[in-house]
Design a protein around this motif. Structure first.
Motif, PDB file in Angstrom:
ATOM      1  N   GLN A   8       0.839  -1.295   0.035  1.00 14.11           N
ATOM      2  CA  GLN A   8       0.169  -0.099  -0.180  1.00 14.11           C
ATOM      3  C   GLN A   8       1.063   1.221   0.001  1.00 14.11           C
ATOM      4  OE1 GLN A   8      -2.874  -0.361   3.294  1.00 14.11           O
ATOM      5  NE2 GLN A   8      -4.362  -1.579   1.934  1.00 14.11           N
ATOM      6  N   ALA A   9       0.244   2.262  -0.285  1.00 11.86           N
ATOM      7  CA  ALA A   9       0.946   3.613  -0.622  1.00 11.86           C
ATOM      8  C   ALA A   9       1.541   3.859   1.051  1.00 11.86           C
ATOM      9  CB  ALA A   9       0.126   4.860  -0.987  1.00 11.86           C
ATOM     10  N   GLY A  10       2.870   4.508   0.896  1.00 13.92           N
ATOM     11  CA  GLY A  10       3.467   4.747   2.215  1.00 13.92           C
ATOM     12  C   GLY A  10       4.203   3.427   2.763  1.00 13.92           C
ATOM     13  N   GLY A  11       3.947   2.425   2.288  1.00 14.56           N
ATOM     14  CA  GLY A  11       4.878   1.020   2.401  1.00 14.56           C
ATOM     15  C   GLY A  11       6.405   1.159   1.698  1.00 14.56           C
ATOM     16  N   SER A  12       7.116   0.105   2.409  1.00 14.29           N
ATOM     17  CA  SER A  12       8.313  -0.046   1.826  1.00 14.29           C
ATOM     18  C   SER A  12       8.596  -1.418   1.463  1.00 14.29           C
ATOM     19  CB  SER A  12       9.193  -0.030   3.013  1.00 14.29           C
ATOM     20  OG  SER A  12       9.257   1.342   3.675  1.00 14.29           O
ATOM     21  N   LEU A  13       9.642  -1.470   0.423  1.00 11.09           N
ATOM     22  CA  LEU A  13      10.017  -2.837  -0.262  1.00 11.09           C
ATOM     23  C   LEU A  13      11.533  -2.737  -0.399  1.00 11.09           C
ATOM     24  CD1 LEU A  13       7.484  -3.671  -2.945  1.00 11.09           C
ATOM     25  CD2 LEU A  13       7.561  -4.779  -0.933  1.00 11.09           C
ATOM     26  N   ARG A  14      12.083  -3.978  -0.519  1.00 13.29           N
ATOM     27  CA  ARG A  14      13.578  -3.810  -0.778  1.00 13.29           C
ATOM     28  C   ARG A  14      13.757  -4.839  -2.022  1.00 13.29           C
ATOM     29  NH1 ARG A  14      19.046  -5.211   2.490  1.00 13.29           N
ATOM     30  NH2 ARG A  14      18.543  -7.325   2.163  1.00 13.29           N
ATOM     31  N   LEU A  15      14.402  -4.431  -2.963  1.00 12.70           N
ATOM     32  CA  LEU A  15      14.724  -5.194  -3.954  1.00 12.70           C
ATOM     33  C   LEU A  15      16.091  -5.579  -3.835  1.00 12.70           C
ATOM     34  CD1 LEU A  15      13.133  -3.231  -7.065  1.00 12.70           C
ATOM     35  CD2 LEU A  15      12.166  -5.259  -5.618  1.00 12.70           C
ATOM     36  N   GLU A  62      14.854  12.285  -9.870  1.00 12.87           N
ATOM     37  CA  GLU A  62      14.219  13.321  -9.052  1.00 12.87           C
ATOM     38  C   GLU A  62      12.904  12.708  -8.254  1.00 12.87           C
ATOM     39  OE1 GLU A  62      16.742  16.311  -9.112  1.00 12.87           O
ATOM     40  OE2 GLU A  62      14.731  16.416  -7.974  1.00 12.87           O
ATOM     41  N   SER A  63      12.216  12.053  -9.099  1.00 12.44           N
ATOM     42  CA  SER A  63      11.064  11.478  -8.473  1.00 12.44           C
ATOM     43  C   SER A  63      11.165  10.453  -7.287  1.00 12.44           C
ATOM     44  CB  SER A  63      10.146  10.772  -9.460  1.00 12.44           C
ATOM     45  OG  SER A  63      11.035   9.586 -10.122  1.00 12.44           O
ATOM     46  N   VAL A  64      12.370   9.990  -7.116  1.00 12.34           N
ATOM     47  CA  VAL A  64      12.475   9.219  -5.906  1.00 12.34           C
ATOM     48  C   VAL A  64      13.559   9.578  -4.838  1.00 12.34           C
ATOM     49  CG1 VAL A  64      12.014   7.126  -7.675  1.00 12.34           C
ATOM     50  CG2 VAL A  64      14.526   7.596  -6.922  1.00 12.34           C
ATOM     51  N   LYS A  65      13.976  10.659  -5.092  1.00 11.49           N
ATOM     52  CA  LYS A  65      15.174  11.354  -4.267  1.00 11.49           C
ATOM     53  C   LYS A  65      14.517  11.449  -2.809  1.00 11.49           C
ATOM     54  CE  LYS A  65      18.401  14.102  -7.025  1.00 11.49           C
ATOM     55  NZ  LYS A  65      18.827  15.478  -7.453  1.00 11.49           N
ATOM     56  N   GLY A  66      15.308  10.944  -1.736  1.00 12.96           N
ATOM     57  CA  GLY A  66      14.671  10.990  -0.450  1.00 12.96           C
ATOM     58  C   GLY A  66      13.890   9.805   0.075  1.00 12.96           C
ATOM     59  N   ARG A  67      13.544   9.167  -0.816  1.00 14.26           N
ATOM     60  CA  ARG A  67      12.641   7.933  -0.706  1.00 14.26           C
ATOM     61  C   ARG A  67      13.252   6.470  -0.970  1.00 14.26           C
ATOM     62  NH1 ARG A  67       8.130   6.861  -3.602  1.00 14.26           N
ATOM     63  NH2 ARG A  67       9.008   8.138  -5.325  1.00 14.26           N
ATOM     64  N   PHE A  68      14.324   6.317  -1.928  1.00 18.53           N
ATOM     65  CA  PHE A  68      14.919   5.238  -2.483  1.00 18.53           C
ATOM     66  C   PHE A  68      16.463   5.374  -2.181  1.00 18.53           C
ATOM     67  CE2 PHE A  68      11.842   3.863  -6.117  1.00 18.53           C
ATOM     68  CZ  PHE A  68      10.811   3.928  -5.265  1.00 18.53           C
ATOM     69  N   MET A 122      23.412  -5.984  -5.171  1.00 20.79           N
ATOM     70  CA  MET A 122      23.045  -4.712  -4.932  1.00 20.79           C
ATOM     71  C   MET A 122      21.404  -4.590  -4.437  1.00 20.79           C
ATOM     72  SD  MET A 122      22.128  -3.082  -8.619  1.00 20.79           S
ATOM     73  CE  MET A 122      23.228  -4.027  -9.952  1.00 20.79           C
ATOM     74  N   TYR A 123      21.232  -3.510  -3.897  1.00 14.70           N
ATOM     75  CA  TYR A 123      19.863  -3.562  -3.351  1.00 14.70           C
ATOM     76  C   TYR A 123      19.074  -2.041  -3.527  1.00 14.70           C
ATOM     77  CZ  TYR A 123      21.882  -6.936  -0.339  1.00 14.70           C
ATOM     78  OH  TYR A 123      22.804  -8.170   0.160  1.00 14.70           O
ATOM     79  N   LEU A 124      17.909  -1.981  -3.775  1.00 11.11           N
ATOM     80  CA  LEU A 124      17.175  -0.989  -3.691  1.00 11.11           C
ATOM     81  C   LEU A 124      16.215  -1.002  -2.624  1.00 11.11           C
ATOM     82  CD1 LEU A 124      16.787   1.724  -5.593  1.00 11.11           C
ATOM     83  CD2 LEU A 124      15.068   0.712  -6.597  1.00 11.11           C
ATOM     84  N   GLN A 125      16.430   0.035  -1.636  1.00 10.90           N
ATOM     85  CA  GLN A 125      15.498   0.184  -0.644  1.00 10.90           C
ATOM     86  C   GLN A 125      14.408   1.407  -1.055  1.00 10.90           C
ATOM     87  OE1 GLN A 125      15.089  -1.474   2.431  1.00 10.90           O
ATOM     88  NE2 GLN A 125      13.029  -0.525   2.696  1.00 10.90           N
ATOM     89  N   LYS A 157       4.844   5.239  -3.702  1.00  8.22           N
ATOM     90  CA  LYS A 157       3.482   5.951  -4.119  1.00  8.22           C
ATOM     91  C   LYS A 157       2.981   5.199  -5.191  1.00  8.22           C
ATOM     92  CE  LYS A 157       5.653  10.436  -3.059  1.00  8.22           C
ATOM     93  NZ  LYS A 157       6.068  11.614  -3.754  1.00  8.22           N
ATOM     94  N   PRO A 158       1.608   5.206  -5.542  1.00  8.76           N
ATOM     95  CA  PRO A 158       1.061   4.587  -6.806  1.00  8.76           C
ATOM     96  C   PRO A 158       1.779   4.564  -7.865  1.00  8.76           C
ATOM     97  CG  PRO A 158      -0.507   5.490  -5.467  1.00  8.76           C
ATOM     98  CD  PRO A 158       0.625   5.957  -4.762  1.00  8.76           C
ATOM     99  N   GLU A 159       2.552   5.775  -8.152  1.00  6.52           N
ATOM    100  CA  GLU A 159       3.330   6.115  -9.552  1.00  6.52           C
ATOM    101  C   GLU A 159       4.514   5.404  -9.633  1.00  6.52           C
ATOM    102  OE1 GLU A 159       1.653   8.263  -7.271  1.00  6.52           O
ATOM    103  OE2 GLU A 159       3.216  10.294  -7.088  1.00  6.52           O
ATOM    104  N   ASP A 160       4.797   4.799  -8.636  1.00 10.76           N
ATOM    105  CA  ASP A 160       6.138   3.950  -8.363  1.00 10.76           C
ATOM    106  C   ASP A 160       5.756   2.671  -9.041  1.00 10.76           C
ATOM    107  OD1 ASP A 160       6.927   5.321  -5.360  1.00 10.76           O
ATOM    108  OD2 ASP A 160       7.874   5.865  -7.371  1.00 10.76           O
TER     109      ASP A 160
END
Length: 121
Positions: free
Chosen positions: A13-20, A62-68, A79-82, A87-90
């Motif tokens: 859900q929006a506001g949540g987290s995932l790690r790739l 720019e769209s992910v700065k501060g979040r990813f 490698m990882y992506l936290q 957001k739904p647009e992600d």
């Protein structure tokens, strides 16, 4: 054999987290620029984050700065992506990649298989 194997996608859900995660075999991340891309339906693939050379500061869209946050464990060749505050647009298929060292992930040699990330509102 050169491989990039991704894991960790899913639905949140929006506001949540995932790690790739992206595990490499057949080559060393030390010798490549590494990064994450994504492709949403009907859109072109775009770079999300890139590390040009080991030890360099990562770049972010720019769209992910501060979040990813991109990171790597060179001992594990992974490698990882936290991804936080999603957001739904992600929503997109996310790909890890390795390319020509010193470039901003514009010359890619190897791609992961892609991993779906779905963010609901």
């Amino acid at each position: 054999e050169v491989r990039l194997v991704e894991s960790g996608g899913g639905s949140v859900q929006a506001g949540g987290s995932l790690r790739l995660s992206c595990a490499a075999s057949g080559f060393s991340f030390d010798d490549y620029a590494i990064g994450w891309f994504r492709q949403a339906p009907g859109k072109e693939r775009e770079v999300v984050s890139c590390i040009n050379t080991r030890g360099d500061r990562p770049s972010y869209a720019e769209s992910v700065k501060g979040r990813f946050t991109i990171s790597s464990d060179n001992a594990k060749n992974t490698m990882y992506l936290q991804m936080n505050n999603l957001k739904p647009e992600d929503t997109a298929v996310y790909y890890c990649a390795a390319g020509v060292v010193g470039t901003p992930c514009t010359l890619i040699d190897f791609w992961g298989q892609g991993n779906q990330v779905t963010v609901s509102s």
